[in-house]
Design an enzyme around this catalytic site. Structure first.
Site, PDB file in Angstrom:
ATOM      1  N   GLN A  13       3.905 -25.549  27.155  1.00 51.37           N
ATOM      2  CA  GLN A  13       5.004 -24.077  26.585  1.00 51.37           C
ATOM      3  C   GLN A  13       5.855 -25.209  25.705  1.00 51.37           C
ATOM      4  OE1 GLN A  13       4.695 -21.005  27.582  1.00 51.37           O
ATOM      5  NE2 GLN A  13       6.329 -20.434  25.929  1.00 51.37           N
ATOM      6  N   LYS A  16       4.104 -25.021  21.991  1.00 51.00           N
ATOM      7  CA  LYS A  16       3.734 -23.269  22.069  1.00 51.00           C
ATOM      8  C   LYS A  16       5.358 -22.725  21.629  1.00 51.00           C
ATOM      9  CE  LYS A  16       1.918 -20.272  24.865  1.00 51.00           C
ATOM     10  NZ  LYS A  16       1.954 -19.672  25.189  1.00 51.00           N
ATOM     11  N   LYS A  28       7.941 -23.937  33.109  1.00 48.86           N
ATOM     12  CA  LYS A  28       7.322 -22.667  33.529  1.00 48.86           C
ATOM     13  C   LYS A  28       7.941 -22.530  35.176  1.00 48.86           C
ATOM     14  CE  LYS A  28       4.856 -20.123  30.671  1.00 48.86           C
ATOM     15  NZ  LYS A  28       3.988 -18.755  30.973  1.00 48.86           N
ATOM     16  N   GLY A  67       8.929 -12.692  32.265  1.00 51.35           N
ATOM     17  CA  GLY A  67       7.796 -12.265  32.966  1.00 51.35           C
ATOM     18  C   GLY A  67       5.874 -13.036  32.645  1.00 51.35           C
ATOM     19  N   ASP A  68       4.907 -12.914  33.536  1.00 52.59           N
ATOM     20  CA  ASP A  68       3.761 -13.493  32.947  1.00 52.59           C
ATOM     21  C   ASP A  68       2.405 -12.774  33.821  1.00 52.59           C
ATOM     22  OD1 ASP A  68       1.835 -15.011  32.111  1.00 52.59           O
ATOM     23  OD2 ASP A  68       3.225 -16.809  31.184  1.00 52.59           O
ATOM     24  N   THR A 111       3.619 -10.013  22.457  1.00 51.57           N
ATOM     25  CA  THR A 111       2.816 -10.755  23.136  1.00 51.57           C
ATOM     26  C   THR A 111       1.051 -10.857  22.565  1.00 51.57           C
ATOM     27  OG1 THR A 111       3.401 -11.847  25.074  1.00 51.57           O
ATOM     28  CG2 THR A 111       1.165 -12.436  24.155  1.00 51.57           C
ATOM     29  N   ASN A 142      -0.649  -6.157  30.179  1.00 48.24           N
ATOM     30  CA  ASN A 142       0.821  -6.228  28.786  1.00 48.24           C
ATOM     31  C   ASN A 142      -0.320  -6.570  27.450  1.00 48.24           C
ATOM     32  OD1 ASN A 142       2.391  -4.449  29.676  1.00 48.24           O
ATOM     33  ND2 ASN A 142       3.946  -6.061  29.579  1.00 48.24           N
ATOM     34  N   SER A 279      11.316 -13.358  22.968  1.00 50.56           N
ATOM     35  CA  SER A 279      12.011 -13.557  24.468  1.00 50.56           C
ATOM     36  C   SER A 279      13.165 -14.074  23.312  1.00 50.56           C
ATOM     37  CB  SER A 279      11.306 -14.455  25.453  1.00 50.56           C
ATOM     38  OG  SER A 279      10.619 -14.161  25.755  1.00 50.56           O
TER      39      SER A 279
END
Length: 347
Positions: A13, A16, A28, A67-68, A111, A142, A279
């Site tokens: 992350q 990214k 995370k 969210g994930d 995403t 999603n 986000s």
């Protein structure tokens, strides 16, 4: 879920987020609570208990969760509500919030849309496009649903969707409205799609989705879903592009096979950064106490994804790996983090 997965996701992350060009760090978190089969009340109580502890470690200018897997709009609402009760303040401490309490338009779609924007730029740079392409997509959350939506909008025919039980194959093209009704409204299993759609068939075991002949594959389910055997099936069936919508859905062996076979490969670190980028855009809107239109957010998202592709492609070329976006994304993301750490005087 275990500590090793969290560490790996947190490490990824950082780089990214670096690629997005936005002022965000990386981390995370998660839990081993499985929401499948739980009532809304059970999920609410878990989210409230989880946030009671988590609230001590997060903040609008510290760590901002989103969210994930297993955490959608419902869970974000429960988590945000508990944070607000505990802290007695209304701040942008979570993203993916509902539009009635500080959320951003296009965050839900981000995403999946971002994945397609990145892959579209990659295809165009190599003389190809989504138009008239057959696309295989895994997952039905999603990311998968909105990747399906954007791929169709760009002229492709998406023929699959899956969940942890199996996959559906619809040679006439996925009926997006039906898919949304089953997965977003009813929260039912993907097998229900085949029962409602005469042209579709349901197959047990989600890994079989990669045996479906396609031009473009977009893995949008979970980590390590494409192993070397699945990658070989894609290569043998003439697939010419793979874009990772999930976090690291391809094993190292699969990635190596894609690269050796000359398949255009968009790694997760770059290709699925649209969610976290939006986000950050949601955080900006919260700071301004203002909301942008869907079109404004979508336009910013598209530009961010195009820029990420260009950065990754340029870095790969500069360091002697032209066309290898795995190397390019890693180098581009790492350099920004390394230069910042040097500027901070890290020893």
């Amino acid at each position: 879920m275990n500590e090793g997965i969290i560490k790996f996701l947190g490490f990824e992350q950082i780089f990214k987020n670096s690629l997005t060009g936005l002022p965000i760090g990386g981390g995370k978190g998660g839990s081993d609570f499985d929401p499948k089969g739980k009532s809304d009340a059970e999920i609410m109580r878990f989210c409230q208990s989880f946030m009671t502890e988590l609230s001590k470690h997060i903040g609008a200018d510290t760590d901002v969760p989103a969210g994930d897997i297993g955490v959608g709009a419902r869970e974000i609402g429960y988590l945000f509500g508990q944070y607000k009760r505990l802290r007695n303040e209304f701040v942008g401490v979570l993203t993916g919030k509902g539009l009635t309490y500080g959320g951003s338009l296009a965050r839900t779609e981000a995403t999946g849309y971002g994945l397609c924007y990145f892959v579209d730029e990659m295809l165009r740079d190599n003389g190809k496009s989504f138009k008239d392409a057959t696309v295989v997509i895994s997952g039905s959350g999603n990311v998968a649903i909105f990747a399906t939506e954007k791929a169709i909008e760009l002229g492709a025919k998406v023929v699959t969707a899956s969940d942890s039980g199996g996959y559906v194959y619809d040679p006439e093209g996925i009926d997006l409205a039906l898919l949304k009704e089953i997965k977003l409204t009813k929260r039912a299993r993907i097998s229900e799609y085949a029962k409602a759609r005469e042209s579709a068939t349901y197959h047990e075991g989600c890994s079989g989705v990669w045996s479906v002949k396609c031009d473009i594959a977009l893995p949008c389910a979970t980590q390590n879903e494409i192993d070397e055997a699945s990658a070989k099936k894609l290569v043998d069936n003439g697939c010419y592009a793979v874009g990772e919508g999930a976090n690291m859905p391809s094993t190292t062996e699969a990635i190596n096979l894609f690269l050796e076979s000359g398949i255009l490969f968009a790694p997760a670190k770059a290709a699925n950064a649209g969610g976290v980028a939006t986000s950050a855009l949601e955080m900006s809107q919260n700071s301004q106490r203002y909301g942008w239109s869907f079109e404004e957010v979508d336009s910013k998202l598209k530009q961010i994804m195009v820029d990420i592709y260009k950065k990754s492609s340029a870095a790969a070329k500069e360091y002697g790996y032209a066309g290898n976006l795995v190397v390019g994304a890693n180098v581009a993301g790492f350099l920004k983090v390394a230069e910042t750490m040097k500027a901070y005087g890290v020893v």
